[in-house]
Enzyme design. Structure first.
Site, PDB file in Angstrom:
ATOM      1  CD  GLU A 151      -1.468   0.238   3.882  1.00  0.00           C
ATOM      2  OE1 GLU A 151      -1.550   2.034   3.828  1.00  0.00           O
ATOM      3  OE2 GLU A 151      -0.884  -0.085   4.190  1.00  0.00           O
ATOM      4  CE  LYS A 202      -8.024   6.070   5.335  1.00  0.00           C
ATOM      5  NZ  LYS A 202      -8.553   6.086   6.178  1.00  0.00           N
ATOM      6  CB  VAL A 262      -5.454  -2.123   3.348  1.00  0.00           C
ATOM      7  CG1 VAL A 262      -6.285  -4.078   3.520  1.00  0.00           C
ATOM      8  CG2 VAL A 262      -4.296  -2.394   4.326  1.00  0.00           C
ATOM      9  CG  ASP A 296     -14.517   4.513  11.956  1.00  0.00           C
ATOM     10  OD1 ASP A 296     -15.027   3.517  10.703  1.00  0.00           O
ATOM     11  OD2 ASP A 296     -14.289   5.371  12.379  1.00  0.00           O
ATOM     12  CB  SER A 326     -11.771  -0.776   8.661  1.00  0.00           C
ATOM     13  OG  SER A 326     -10.874  -0.231   7.083  1.00  0.00           O
ATOM     14  CG  ASP A 374      -8.605  -1.466   5.391  1.00  0.00           C
ATOM     15  OD1 ASP A 374      -8.987  -1.021   4.619  1.00  0.00           O
ATOM     16  OD2 ASP A 374      -7.400  -1.825   6.388  1.00  0.00           O
ATOM     17  CE  LYS A 418      -4.908   0.050  11.685  1.00  0.00           C
ATOM     18  NZ  LYS A 418      -5.656   1.604  10.796  1.00  0.00           N
TER      19      LYS A 418
HETATM   20  N1  PSU Z   1      -2.120   1.035   9.643  1.00  0.00           N
HETATM   21  C1  PSU Z   1      -1.314   1.500  10.242  1.00  0.00           C
HETATM   22  N2  PSU Z   1      -0.771   2.070   9.128  1.00  0.00           N
HETATM   23  C2  PSU Z   1      -1.719   3.545   8.603  1.00  0.00           C
HETATM   24  C3  PSU Z   1      -2.955   3.011   8.402  1.00  0.00           C
HETATM   25  C4  PSU Z   1      -3.258   1.707   9.165  1.00  0.00           C
HETATM   26  O1  PSU Z   1       0.008   1.094  10.956  1.00  0.00           O
HETATM   27  O2  PSU Z   1      -1.560   4.587   7.689  1.00  0.00           O
HETATM   28  C5  PSU Z   1      -3.900   2.206   7.000  1.00  0.00           C
HETATM   29  C6  PSU Z   1      -4.221   1.130   5.700  1.00  0.00           C
HETATM   30  O3  PSU Z   1      -3.933   2.272   4.595  1.00  0.00           O
HETATM   31  C7  PSU Z   1      -5.160   0.944   5.886  1.00  0.00           C
HETATM   32  C8  PSU Z   1      -5.793   2.282   6.871  1.00  0.00           C
HETATM   33  O4  PSU Z   1      -5.785  -0.172   5.294  1.00  0.00           O
HETATM   34  O5  PSU Z   1      -4.981   2.625   7.499  1.00  0.00           O
HETATM   35  C9  PSU Z   1      -7.189   2.129   7.309  1.00  0.00           C
HETATM   36  O6  PSU Z   1      -7.982   3.396   7.072  1.00  0.00           O
HETATM   37  P1  PSU Z   1      -9.276   3.253   7.970  1.00  0.00           P
HETATM   38  O7  PSU Z   1      -9.343   2.881   9.421  1.00  0.00           O
HETATM   39  O8  PSU Z   1     -10.286   4.384   7.899  1.00  0.00           O
HETATM   40  O9  PSU Z   1     -10.604   2.136   7.401  1.00  0.00           O
HETATM   41 MN    MN Z   2     -13.323   3.747   9.385  1.00  0.00          MN
END
Ligand code: PSU
Ligand code: MN
Length: 301
Positions: A24, A84, A105, A137, A139, A141, A158
């Site tokens: 990514e 993003k 992702v 919320d 993701s 992903d 995370k």
């Molecule tokens: N984990 C990290 N750093 C990041 C991300 C995840 O340690 O920058 C990013 C990845 O690109 C992941 C995204 O796909 O955050 C998820 O964002 P969201 O929670 O908005 O779906």
């Molecule tokens: Mn989100």
């Protein structure tokens, strides 16, 4: 309409059935790691993939074109300011000609699938957020991992996410969730989360075979969770305070801005202690992904 640009090196590797690992670009951009750690992450991850005999394929939207595999001169661009780009944003990014859309992702998996790449490495996946009952919320992903015929290699989700619910969501979406030489689903900075990994696997060859069966049956993706190397792990007790503080500082934020902001706050609160851990797990995931990609290429040869 230009749709997909695959670099010459990646095209050549795919045509010859050689191992390729997708990456990514969000983690390297200003939405991911701070400078100069972002540059180091890029170098260490791509080096780790090449050291195993595979070809790295970074995904990004550049000047309104979806790219898989970047030229070395383009690396500088993905270290800078980004918009993003999750899977939901790709069509908009192409239409509005975003200069640099940093792939998450979900967007990376969509581009890997379009290019015919079967193995992808990241740091941590997005997941079900704490308090999602209220905010909704979850993701994108997770849905993308279920949908696309690609293996995602990560260090778990995370720690500021709801880990049990994230694993549960993947189960509902029928994604095989594999723990790499572990019985637990790892928690990014920490090797242990207290949440069981549904399946334990021991070797790259075993993962490659599971992936091959998924693809033959046209069943979508696989998630491989690899614990951070022990030497660089941060114990859960140590990071939980920082996470709590980061979440309370960002409690009024919603949507796509949440994850980058929380990560930035954790880095700030831990005085940068989270950064070496992040670099180490990203490099390790890239290496394991490359080993699986090599085993997978052998299987298909
Ligand atoms: N984990 C990290 N750093 C990041 C991300 C995840 O340690 O920058 C990013 C990845 O690109 C992941 C995204 O796909 O955050 C998820 O964002 P969201 O929670 O908005 O779906
Ligand atoms: Mn989100």
């Amino acid at each position: 309409m230009p749709q997909l640009r695959i670099s010459a090196e990646v095209q050549d590797a795919l045509a010859h059935g050689h191992a390729v690992v997708g990456l990514e670009s969000t983690i390297y951009s200003n939405l991911g790691l701070p400078s100069p750690a972002n540059h180091e992450a890029l170098q260490r991850s791509t080096d780790a993939i090449r050291a195993q005999g595979a070809v790295p394929a970074i995904t990004a939207i550049l000047d309104g074109v979806a790219c898989v595999g970047l030229e070395p001169r383009e690396h500088e661009r993905i270290l800078g300011p980004a918009q993003k780009t999750a899977e939901r944003d790709i069509a908009v990014a192409l239409t509005q000609r975003w200069q640099f859309g940093a792939t998450t992702v979900s967007a990376s998996l969509a581009l890997c699938a379009a290019a015919g790449i079967s193995v992808f490495a990241t740091g941590g996946i997005g997941g079900v957020h704490l308090g999602s009952e209220e905010t909704g919320d979850i993701s994108g992903d997770l849905g993308a991992i279920a949908l696309h015929p690609v293996l995602t290699v990560c260090a778990g989700a995370k720690a500021f996410l709801n880990i049990p619910q994230t694993v549960e969501f993947l189960e509902t979406e029928a994604v095989p969730v594999l723990g790499y030489q572990t019985d637990e689903f790892p928690m990014f900075y920490a090797r242990s989360s207290g949440v069981r990994a549904p399946v334990r696997v021991e070797s790259p060859a075993e993962v490659a075979e599971i992936l091959a069966h998924r693809l033959i049956w046209d069943q979508g993706g696989v998630l491989l969770a690899v614990p951070i190397p022990a030497a660089d792990a941060i114990p859960a007790e140590e990071i939980l305070g920082a996470i709590e503080a980061a979440l309370s500082r960002t409690s009024d934020v919603r949507g796509a801005a949440v994850t980058p902001l929380v990560l930035e706050q954790i880095a700030e609160i831990t005085g940068g202690r989270s950064i070496p851990a992040n670099l180490s797990l990203a490099e390790n995931n890239a290496s394991v992904a490359a080993q699986v990609a090599v085993a997978f290429a052998r299987l298909l040869a």
